[in-house]
Design a protein around this motif. Structure first.
Motif, PDB file in Angstrom:
ATOM      1  N   GLY A 213       0.817  -1.211   0.000  1.00 32.31           N
ATOM      2  CA  GLY A 213       0.000   0.000   0.000  1.00 32.31           C
ATOM      3  C   GLY A 213       0.847   1.255   0.000  1.00 32.31           C
ATOM      4  O   GLY A 213       0.506   2.246  -0.638  1.00 32.31           O
ATOM      5  N   ARG A 214       1.991   1.204   0.717  1.00 29.34           N
ATOM      6  CA  ARG A 214       2.895   2.349   0.704  1.00 29.34           C
ATOM      7  C   ARG A 214       3.435   2.594  -0.694  1.00 29.34           C
ATOM      8  O   ARG A 214       3.539   3.740  -1.156  1.00 29.34           O
ATOM      9  CB  ARG A 214       4.052   2.119   1.673  1.00 29.34           C
ATOM     10  CG  ARG A 214       4.994   3.296   1.793  1.00 29.34           C
ATOM     11  CD  ARG A 214       6.213   2.982   2.610  1.00 29.34           C
ATOM     12  NE  ARG A 214       7.122   2.084   1.914  1.00 29.34           N
ATOM     13  CZ  ARG A 214       8.345   1.756   2.346  1.00 29.34           C
ATOM     14  NH1 ARG A 214       8.778   2.246   3.492  1.00 29.34           N
ATOM     15  NH2 ARG A 214       9.104   0.938   1.664  1.00 29.34           N
ATOM     16  N   GLY A 215       3.773   1.524  -1.404  1.00 32.18           N
ATOM     17  CA  GLY A 215       4.253   1.675  -2.775  1.00 32.18           C
ATOM     18  C   GLY A 215       3.201   2.282  -3.686  1.00 32.18           C
ATOM     19  O   GLY A 215       3.521   3.138  -4.529  1.00 32.18           O
TER      20      GLY A 215
ATOM     21  N   VAL B  35     -13.787   2.323  -1.704  1.00 31.74           N
ATOM     22  CA  VAL B  35     -12.746   3.345  -1.583  1.00 31.74           C
ATOM     23  C   VAL B  35     -12.205   3.331  -0.158  1.00 31.74           C
ATOM     24  O   VAL B  35     -12.950   3.444   0.813  1.00 31.74           O
ATOM     25  CB  VAL B  35     -13.316   4.732  -1.930  1.00 31.74           C
ATOM     26  CG1 VAL B  35     -12.249   5.792  -1.770  1.00 31.74           C
ATOM     27  CG2 VAL B  35     -13.848   4.728  -3.357  1.00 31.74           C
ATOM     28  N   SER B  36     -10.901   3.165  -0.029  1.00 40.65           N
ATOM     29  CA  SER B  36     -10.266   3.088   1.286  1.00 40.65           C
ATOM     30  C   SER B  36      -9.965   4.490   1.806  1.00 40.65           C
ATOM     31  O   SER B  36     -10.073   5.488   1.091  1.00 40.65           O
ATOM     32  CB  SER B  36      -8.968   2.282   1.195  1.00 40.65           C
ATOM     33  OG  SER B  36      -8.040   2.956   0.374  1.00 40.65           O
ATOM     34  N   ASP B  37      -9.567   4.545   3.076  1.00 39.15           N
ATOM     35  CA  ASP B  37      -9.200   5.833   3.656  1.00 39.15           C
ATOM     36  C   ASP B  37      -7.996   6.428   2.931  1.00 39.15           C
ATOM     37  O   ASP B  37      -7.908   7.639   2.726  1.00 39.15           O
ATOM     38  CB  ASP B  37      -8.889   5.661   5.144  1.00 39.15           C
ATOM     39  CG  ASP B  37     -10.127   5.290   5.955  1.00 39.15           C
ATOM     40  OD1 ASP B  37     -11.241   5.547   5.460  1.00 39.15           O
ATOM     41  OD2 ASP B  37      -9.975   4.734   7.062  1.00 39.15           O
ATOM     42  N   GLY B  38      -7.050   5.547   2.543  1.00 36.01           N
ATOM     43  CA  GLY B  38      -5.891   6.043   1.807  1.00 36.01           C
ATOM     44  C   GLY B  38      -6.273   6.622   0.459  1.00 36.01           C
ATOM     45  O   GLY B  38      -5.754   7.657   0.037  1.00 36.01           O
ATOM     46  N   ASP B  39      -7.201   5.947  -0.242  1.00 29.78           N
ATOM     47  CA  ASP B  39      -7.663   6.475  -1.524  1.00 29.78           C
ATOM     48  C   ASP B  39      -8.363   7.810  -1.334  1.00 29.78           C
ATOM     49  O   ASP B  39      -8.169   8.747  -2.117  1.00 29.78           O
ATOM     50  CB  ASP B  39      -8.607   5.478  -2.198  1.00 29.78           C
ATOM     51  CG  ASP B  39      -7.908   4.184  -2.586  1.00 29.78           C
ATOM     52  OD1 ASP B  39      -6.685   4.238  -2.806  1.00 29.78           O
ATOM     53  OD2 ASP B  39      -8.578   3.146  -2.652  1.00 29.78           O
TER      54      ASP B  39
ATOM     55  N   LEU C 113       0.043   1.686   9.004  1.00 30.29           N
ATOM     56  CA  LEU C 113       1.246   2.341   8.494  1.00 30.29           C
ATOM     57  C   LEU C 113       1.268   3.798   8.962  1.00 30.29           C
ATOM     58  O   LEU C 113       0.967   4.710   8.203  1.00 30.29           O
ATOM     59  CB  LEU C 113       1.288   2.269   6.968  1.00 30.29           C
ATOM     60  CG  LEU C 113       2.622   2.702   6.332  1.00 30.29           C
ATOM     61  CD1 LEU C 113       3.713   1.695   6.677  1.00 30.29           C
ATOM     62  CD2 LEU C 113       2.497   2.822   4.829  1.00 30.29           C
ATOM     63  N   PRO C 114       1.624   4.041  10.210  1.00 29.31           N
ATOM     64  CA  PRO C 114       1.755   5.428  10.680  1.00 29.31           C
ATOM     65  C   PRO C 114       2.966   6.088  10.021  1.00 29.31           C
ATOM     66  O   PRO C 114       4.008   5.461   9.825  1.00 29.31           O
ATOM     67  CB  PRO C 114       1.951   5.266  12.192  1.00 29.31           C
ATOM     68  CG  PRO C 114       2.502   3.893  12.364  1.00 29.31           C
ATOM     69  CD  PRO C 114       1.924   3.060  11.265  1.00 29.31           C
TER      70      PRO C 114
END
Length: 890
Positions: free
Chosen positions: A303-305, A761-765, A393-394
């Motif tokens: 997810g970080r990538g 849709v995720s929080d990151g998106d 992933l903080p």
């Protein structure tokens, strides 16, 4: 007598320099005097044009803040790692490598390798446990598996073996350890206000809910928001996990005095090269220190990538937008002083002195903007970081990151401003005085040849990129569409005067008819200053095009995916099991319920496809569904075009979407090389080709082919088709059939969202969308305000003249309103057209439909642009109303 005008206009050294192409060697005193003159001009000009430079400072300072904020977030992401929670008590963790690689030789280049993170957990062979336990310095090696568990009331938990409790430093607070398959130890958070040791608890793990005896309560000092644990005996947990020959990870506790590096080397010396799982080529990793968190959250780095790729793409757009805004505002600020620069040339100032003076002005202004922007980059970066940070992933903030981000944004702006300003002044300062005065008196009607050619080339490149996007798929199509949008926006900026003439030809006559005298004045002012008009609507085009592309991409795909999923759905009801999902037995139980004609369990996973795009090796993660062929036609209709879905059974079969099958050049009977979610290489045989791939995914697998390669083999939903002769409430019989599976199971009407392959849709998106639209869109709107304010400030002389020849205050204000409307309407139309080109290419290539933007979203864009344009034009005009729009003309 000799004419002295020529001597004043041009010195012999400048003539010699142009002839020989060499720099003049001036005496030291001459150079010092020239520098003093440049410094004097810069000081006086800064004081005289402080309002114009204030608008420039706002725009460039915002650009510095935005660039620095993106540097802040990207730097934080680069050093981010999953937190260590589950393995806080372990000195090392042995796990299979979660990355997969693919090497290919691009056209005319050396072989290249690309990597991607696996979406499911890659496991180890159980034989690795004995090797690790025998390594030097290892006091204890524990096999750590996990299974999803839910309580009788539906609360989610994680099932683990009691020996693995030591890896999280769990200790018994009450009772004792479990001794057989009927006993469990509960996490203290689950036992709060609940069962005590010796009492019973209902849990669902592998199938129907079962009753266990609570043998003890365990607690740990470790904090965090990880789900609570339920501890079984090791044999019971192994049976529940369903993969007795494999284990998730191995937790290692070192002997006293053994350092992490020594422990890593000792374990690495006894480990096999590969994980030992048949069909897998995963390597084995030894994780110590902060790396241990990677074994807990297997997809966190993946997810970080993804976030880094998205932010990198948006960051490139930010840099291009910042360059465009800085160049536009500085060019307009310099252009408004053409008459002043020409007059200075006429009284003897050399081109070098003028360019040096302007460079000094821009340098001082950019220094102030860089300082303000660098300071603003830190809170803006912290705000963006708060949107992106998650529990898994903080994002850290090391001490060096804030100053580095502030320096990055400020330094880029400071380095860019001076050469851009000097380049903008070159067109007027290089002319002879008489020619300079003439050029200042009349604005050029058309852009220069180089600018025109560059604009046409970029427009052609943008349209070509959009065309290329229609022939691509996946990341290549998105990249081509994004490149098309940016190329077209820059082309509009370069061809602005020509475009503004076309806009005036269309809107000029209606403007005169509607506005009367004010409309006539607005139309004539715009016609006389097409370059100014182009500068005014360029930032509007930028914000409209960028925000429309960002806001329309997601809804376009979601709408097309939902339509196809709804068209494929044949089920009437759907059963869900909460966070833990439902085991395979749930679908079988539902099939036996009265009134049910078909039931299909849906297992979600992902595969990794190795492919080439434009010759480059690419690894693409694709979400897939695992289904059972039995009764599938009653619940789903993928619209098969070739082959037979009844053959979608066993571990060697797959159905492929039509577009993907065409791209891979496969059909029924052919084989497809894929990697399953845990990295296992497979080459299943194609048994069917179907059309609804956007809704159901590009691959459909038999459930049994995926079940052994997912982190948890649980169906996310069970699709249910009821017969025409079913009872008044068929959902009741389904609920009764699922009652043994415990609480948390729900039955409701089925919708296309239950089978749509597009994940929610995720929080990151959402965070990336907010950053892309909110932050950059807000910066572009600020650029609209500052650019229009700069233009309005530069028109004070024009307003005075209009008042002196009899133009009324209301007429002048109405003229400004009409001009604002003209600029806003032209910018909205051109920006929408610019966005429509790449969006159409994107939608056609990926969704096969027209682009879709919710009307409410477009209405917000129109309203925001109109307010920004009004603020940039009307407020500065009213602010100068003491002598321009007021009662006296001056």
């Amino acid at each position: 007598m000799k004419r002295r005008t020529g001597m004043a206009a041009q010195d012999p050294s400048e003539t010699r320099n142009r002839r020989t192409g060499t720099a003049a060697r001036e005496p030291l005193g001459v150079r010092q005097g020239s520098r003093r003159a440049s410094a004097f001009l810069a000081r006086r000009s800064l004081a005289t044009h402080r309002r114009a430079w204030a608008a420039v400072i706002v725009a460039t300072g915002a650009a510095a803040a935005l660039i620095g904020a993106f540097a802040f977030v990207i730097g934080s992401l680069l050093v981010a790692a999953p937190p260590v929670q589950r393995y806080a008590g372990a000195d090392a963790v042995v796990a299979a490598d979660q990355k997969v690689s693919y090497t290919a030789k691009p056209w005319g280049s050396e072989p290249r390798t690309t990597t991607a993170y696996l979406p499911e957990r890659a496991r180890l062979d159980r034989s690795v446990l004995a090797a690790v336990a025998g390594a030097d310095g290892v006091a204890k090696a524990v096999a750590d598996d996990s299974v999803p568990v839910s309580t009788g009331d539906g609360r989610p938990a994680v099932g683990r073996s009691w020996p693995s409790a030591a890896l999280t430093r769990y200790e018994l607070a009450e009772g004792r350890a479990p001794r057989d398959a009927t006993e469990v130890v509960l996490d203290g958070s689950l036992a709060a206000g609940g069962p005590a040791p010796g009492e019973r608890v209902v849990l669902r793990a592998d199938g129907t809910a079962r009753t266990y005896t609570v043998s003890g309560i365990a607690r740990t000092g470790h904090g965090g928001d990880a789900p609570p644990a339920v501890f079984f005996t090791e044999p019971r947990l192994t049976a529940l996990a369903g993969h007795p020959g494999r284990i998730d990870t191995i937790g290692v506790v070192a002997e006293p005095g053994v350092s992490p590096n020594a422990l890593r080397d000792a374990i690495g010396a006894v480990l096999p090269e590969r994980s030992g799982v048949p069909g897998s080529d995963r390597g084995v990793r030894v994780l110590t220190g902060a790396e241990r968190g990677e074994a807990e959250q297997v997809d966190a780095l993946g997810g970080r990538g993804d976030q880094l790729a998205l932010l990198g793409s948006i960051g490139g757009t930010v840099l291009m937008v910042a360059l465009l805004v800085i160049a536009s505002t500085l060019s307009q600020a310099i252009h408004q002083r053409s008459g002043e620069l020409a007059l200075l040339r006429a009284v003897g100032a050399s081109p070098r002195q003028l360019r040096s003076a302007i460079g000094r002005e821009a340098g001082r202004v950019s220094a102030a903007a860089a300082l303000l922007g660098g300071i603003g980059a830190v809170p803006l970066g912290l705000a963006m970081r708060s949107l992106l940070t998650t529990e898994t992933l903080p994002l850290p903030v090391p001490w060096w990151l804030p100053p580095a981000a502030a320096l990055t944004g400020g330094l880029l702006v400071a380095l860019l401003a001076r050469p851009v300003a000097m380049l903008a002044a070159r067109s007027i300062t290089r002319l002879r005085p008489a020619a300079a005065l003439g050029a200042a008196a009349e604005e050029p009607s058309e852009p220069g040849r180089f600018r025109t050619v560059a604009g046409v080339v970029l427009a052609f490149a943008g349209i070509s990129s959009a065309g290329v996007a229609t022939t691509q798929s996946g990341q290549a199509a998105g990249a081509a569409a994004s490149g098309a949008a940016m190329s077209l926006v820059i082309a509009v900026a370069l061809l602005g005067p020509r475009i503004s003439r076309i806009a005036l030809g269309v809107l000029g006559r209606p403007l005169r008819r509607v506005g009367g005298v004010s409309g006539f004045l607005a139309e004539r002012a715009a016609s006389a200053h097409t370059r100014r008009l182009a500068t005014a609507f360029t930032p509007i085009v930028l914000v409209v095009a960028f925000v429309c592309v960002q806001l329309a991409s997601g809804p376009t795909m979601e709408r097309a995916s939902g339509q196809q999923a709804s068209a494929a759905l044949r089920a009437d009801l759907v059963a869900t099991g909460g966070g833990a999902g439902l085991p395979a037995g749930a679908a079988r139980a539902v099939r036996e319920a009265p009134g049910v004609t078909a039931a299909t369990g849906v297992l979600r996973s992902a595969v990794v496809l190795a492919d080439r795009q434009a010759g480059e090796p690419v690894l693409t993660r694709l979400p897939v569904l695992g289904v059972e062929a039995r009764g599938l036609s009653g619940t789903l209709d993928p619209r098969v075009t070739a082959g037979d879905l009844d053959r979608l059974t066993g571990r060697d079969a797959v159905a492929v979407g039509a577009d993907r099958a065409k791209g891979l050049d496969v059909g029924p009977g052919d084989r497809v090389a894929l990697r399953l979610g845990d990295g296992t290489r497979v080459e299943p045989r194609v048994v069917a080709v179907y059309e609804h791939e956007l809704g159901l995914g590009e691959f459909l697998f038999p459930r049994e082919a995926l079940a052994g390669h997912v982190s948890a083999a649980r169906d996310q939903v069970v699709l249910i088709r009821t017969g025409d002769g079913a009872g008044a409430d068929p959902a009741t019989s389904v609920r009764e059939a699922l009652a043994p599976y415990g609480g948390g199971v729900t039955v409701r009407a089925a919708t296309g969202d239950d089978v749509a392959i597009a994940p929610p849709v995720s929080d990151g998106d959402n965070a990336v969308i907010v950053i892309g639209v909110g932050v950059i869109g807000g910066f572009a709107l600020l650029a609209v305000v500052s650019t229009l304010a700069l233009i309005t400030i530069g028109r004070r002389g024009e307003f005075r003249l209009l008042r002196m020849v009899g133009t009324g205050r209301r007429q002048l204000r109405r003229m400004l309103v009409l001009e604002t409307g003209l600029v806003t309407f032209a910018g909205l139309v051109i920006g929408t057209a610019v966005a429509a080109v790449p969006l159409t290419a994107f939608a056609v290539s990926l969704a096969g439909t027209a682009p879709y933007l919710p009307p409410a979203h477009y209405g917000v864009i129109v309203g925001a642009v109109a307010l920004a344009a009004a603020a940039g034009t009307l407020i500065p005009g009213a602010a100068g109303g003491r002598f321009v729009l007021g009662r006296r003309a001056g």
